[in-house]
Design a protein around this motif. Sequence first.
Motif, PDB file in Angstrom:
ATOM      1  N   GLY A  78       0.842  -1.192   0.000  1.00 19.88           N
ATOM      2  CA  GLY A  78       0.000   0.000   0.000  1.00 19.88           C
ATOM      3  C   GLY A  78       0.877   1.241   0.000  1.00 19.88           C
ATOM      4  N   ARG A  79       0.672   2.084   1.000  1.00 19.02           N
ATOM      5  CA  ARG A  79       1.468   3.318   1.117  1.00 19.02           C
ATOM      6  C   ARG A  79       2.687   3.152   2.005  1.00 19.02           C
ATOM      7  NH1 ARG A  79      -1.673   8.561   0.449  1.00 19.02           N
ATOM      8  NH2 ARG A  79       0.048   9.251   1.739  1.00 19.02           N
ATOM      9  N   THR A  80       2.840   1.982   2.608  1.00 15.96           N
ATOM     10  CA  THR A  80       3.943   1.741   3.536  1.00 15.96           C
ATOM     11  C   THR A  80       5.081   1.027   2.820  1.00 15.96           C
ATOM     12  OG1 THR A  80       2.350   1.528   5.336  1.00 15.96           O
ATOM     13  CG2 THR A  80       4.567   0.706   5.752  1.00 15.96           C
ATOM     14  N   VAL A  81       6.307   1.512   3.061  1.00 19.19           N
ATOM     15  CA  VAL A  81       7.490   0.877   2.488  1.00 19.19           C
ATOM     16  C   VAL A  81       8.266   0.228   3.625  1.00 19.19           C
ATOM     17  CG1 VAL A  81       9.608   1.199   1.153  1.00 19.19           C
ATOM     18  CG2 VAL A  81       7.596   2.589   0.644  1.00 19.19           C
ATOM     19  N   PHE A  82       8.561  -1.053   3.425  1.00 21.64           N
ATOM     20  CA  PHE A  82       9.356  -1.810   4.381  1.00 21.64           C
ATOM     21  C   PHE A  82      10.739  -2.018   3.783  1.00 21.64           C
ATOM     22  CE2 PHE A  82       4.996  -2.848   5.288  1.00 21.64           C
ATOM     23  CZ  PHE A  82       4.951  -2.906   6.673  1.00 21.64           C
ATOM     24  N   TYR A  83      11.756  -2.008   4.641  1.00 18.76           N
ATOM     25  CA  TYR A  83      13.128  -2.216   4.180  1.00 18.76           C
ATOM     26  C   TYR A  83      13.740  -3.399   4.890  1.00 18.76           C
ATOM     27  CZ  TYR A  83      13.422   1.977   1.388  1.00 18.76           C
ATOM     28  OH  TYR A  83      13.238   2.908   0.401  1.00 18.76           O
ATOM     29  N   ALA A  84      14.650  -4.060   4.173  1.00 16.76           N
ATOM     30  CA  ALA A  84      15.432  -5.170   4.716  1.00 16.76           C
ATOM     31  C   ALA A  84      16.840  -5.071   4.133  1.00 16.76           C
ATOM     32  CB  ALA A  84      14.800  -6.507   4.328  1.00 16.76           C
ATOM     33  N   LEU A  85      17.789  -5.721   4.777  1.00 14.30           N
ATOM     34  CA  LEU A  85      19.133  -5.792   4.214  1.00 14.30           C
ATOM     35  C   LEU A  85      19.067  -6.561   2.902  1.00 14.30           C
ATOM     36  CD1 LEU A  85      21.257  -6.584   7.395  1.00 14.30           C
ATOM     37  CD2 LEU A  85      20.923  -4.379   6.273  1.00 14.30           C
ATOM     38  N   ASP A  86      19.883  -6.175   1.948  1.00 17.99           N
ATOM     39  CA  ASP A  86      19.844  -6.808   0.639  1.00 17.99           C
ATOM     40  C   ASP A  86      20.233  -8.280   0.704  1.00 17.99           C
ATOM     41  OD1 ASP A  86      19.493  -6.422  -2.310  1.00 17.99           O
ATOM     42  OD2 ASP A  86      21.543  -7.202  -2.263  1.00 17.99           O
ATOM     43  N   ASP A  87      21.254  -8.604   1.484  1.00 20.44           N
ATOM     44  CA  ASP A  87      21.648 -10.002   1.662  1.00 20.44           C
ATOM     45  C   ASP A  87      22.475 -10.150   2.933  1.00 20.44           C
ATOM     46  OD1 ASP A  87      24.425  -9.478   1.091  1.00 20.44           O
ATOM     47  OD2 ASP A  87      24.050  -9.707  -1.035  1.00 20.44           O
ATOM     48  N   GLU A  88      22.861 -11.377   3.233  1.00 16.91           N
ATOM     49  CA  GLU A  88      23.560 -11.663   4.494  1.00 16.91           C
ATOM     50  C   GLU A  88      24.949 -11.044   4.565  1.00 16.91           C
ATOM     51  OE1 GLU A  88      24.692 -14.839   1.606  1.00 16.91           O
ATOM     52  OE2 GLU A  88      22.790 -13.946   2.156  1.00 16.91           O
ATOM     53  N   HIS A  89      25.534 -10.669   3.424  1.00 20.90           N
ATOM     54  CA  HIS A  89      26.869 -10.075   3.436  1.00 20.90           C
ATOM     55  C   HIS A  89      26.889  -8.739   4.175  1.00 20.90           C
ATOM     56  CE1 HIS A  89      27.232 -12.704  -0.195  1.00 20.90           C
ATOM     57  NE2 HIS A  89      28.219 -13.124   0.567  1.00 20.90           N
ATOM     58  N   ILE A  90      25.819  -7.988   4.093  1.00 25.27           N
ATOM     59  CA  ILE A  90      25.773  -6.677   4.758  1.00 25.27           C
ATOM     60  C   ILE A  90      25.872  -6.874   6.267  1.00 25.27           C
ATOM     61  CG2 ILE A  90      24.485  -4.516   5.005  1.00 25.27           C
ATOM     62  CD1 ILE A  90      25.491  -5.376   2.078  1.00 25.27           C
ATOM     63  N   GLY A  91      25.148  -7.837   6.805  1.00 24.49           N
ATOM     64  CA  GLY A  91      25.238  -8.145   8.226  1.00 24.49           C
ATOM     65  C   GLY A  91      26.616  -8.636   8.621  1.00 24.49           C
ATOM     66  N   LEU A  92      27.234  -9.437   7.770  1.00 20.34           N
ATOM     67  CA  LEU A  92      28.588  -9.930   8.053  1.00 20.34           C
ATOM     68  C   LEU A  92      29.584  -8.774   8.121  1.00 20.34           C
ATOM     69  CD1 LEU A  92      28.722 -13.101   5.760  1.00 20.34           C
ATOM     70  CD2 LEU A  92      28.720 -13.053   8.261  1.00 20.34           C
ATOM     71  N   ILE A  93      29.464  -7.841   7.189  1.00 19.47           N
ATOM     72  CA  ILE A  93      30.360  -6.680   7.175  1.00 19.47           C
ATOM     73  C   ILE A  93      30.154  -5.849   8.435  1.00 19.47           C
ATOM     74  CG2 ILE A  93      30.861  -4.496   5.990  1.00 19.47           C
ATOM     75  CD1 ILE A  93      30.065  -6.096   3.370  1.00 19.47           C
ATOM     76  N   PHE A  94      28.892  -5.580   8.781  1.00 15.99           N
ATOM     77  CA  PHE A  94      28.581  -4.809   9.987  1.00 15.99           C
ATOM     78  C   PHE A  94      29.156  -5.507  11.221  1.00 15.99           C
ATOM     79  CE2 PHE A  94      26.082  -3.972  13.737  1.00 15.99           C
ATOM     80  CZ  PHE A  94      25.929  -2.604  13.731  1.00 15.99           C
ATOM     81  N   ASN A  95      28.850  -6.781  11.371  1.00 18.54           N
ATOM     82  CA  ASN A  95      29.274  -7.518  12.564  1.00 18.54           C
ATOM     83  C   ASN A  95      30.785  -7.683  12.646  1.00 18.54           C
ATOM     84  OD1 ASN A  95      26.763  -7.897  13.848  1.00 18.54           O
ATOM     85  ND2 ASN A  95      26.253  -9.518  12.417  1.00 18.54           N
ATOM     86  N   THR A  96      31.449  -7.842  11.515  1.00 20.15           N
ATOM     87  CA  THR A  96      32.912  -7.942  11.520  1.00 20.15           C
ATOM     88  C   THR A  96      33.536  -6.618  11.943  1.00 20.15           C
ATOM     89  OG1 THR A  96      32.867  -9.640   9.808  1.00 20.15           O
ATOM     90  CG2 THR A  96      34.943  -8.464  10.111  1.00 20.15           C
ATOM     91  N   GLY A  97      33.027  -5.523  11.401  1.00 18.18           N
ATOM     92  CA  GLY A  97      33.522  -4.201  11.800  1.00 18.18           C
ATOM     93  C   GLY A  97      33.284  -3.936  13.271  1.00 18.18           C
ATOM     94  N   LEU A  98      32.095  -4.280  13.755  1.00 13.49           N
ATOM     95  CA  LEU A  98      31.766  -4.084  15.167  1.00 13.49           C
ATOM     96  C   LEU A  98      32.657  -4.936  16.054  1.00 13.49           C
ATOM     97  CD1 LEU A  98      30.006  -2.772  17.312  1.00 13.49           C
ATOM     98  CD2 LEU A  98      28.337  -4.628  16.947  1.00 13.49           C
TER      99      LEU A  98
END
Length: 107
Positions: A78-98
């Motif tokens: 409808g009028r609502t837009v939901f977002y998600a990470l594109d794939d698991e690599h983004i989480g891996l990059i975030f978690n590795t940096g953290l």
Amino acid sequence: MNDCSYNDKPLSLDTFFELSEFFKFFGDTTRIRIIEILLSGEISVNEIAEKLQLGQSAVSHQLRILRTAGLVKPRRVGRTVFYALDDEHIGLIFNTGLAHIMHKKGV
């Protein structure tokens, strides 16, 4: 080091350029906070704005940048837009940096 190693062949200058451009998208605190929220799964723009205590337009702007970079993907209901990470690599990059930051802090 990991399952996605590409060290068996020399990387081109273009690939190094693309990689440096990719990491630039992680260079903004608001975008990093959005990625951290999206680690838990799909969420609407309004919910992200509420969690960050920011205006919806500021969050939408950052999401547009992340979407253009291929880091997040939208889904409209409808009028609502939901977002998600594109794939698991983004989480891996975030978690590795953290993990690196926390290690340096001795945590």
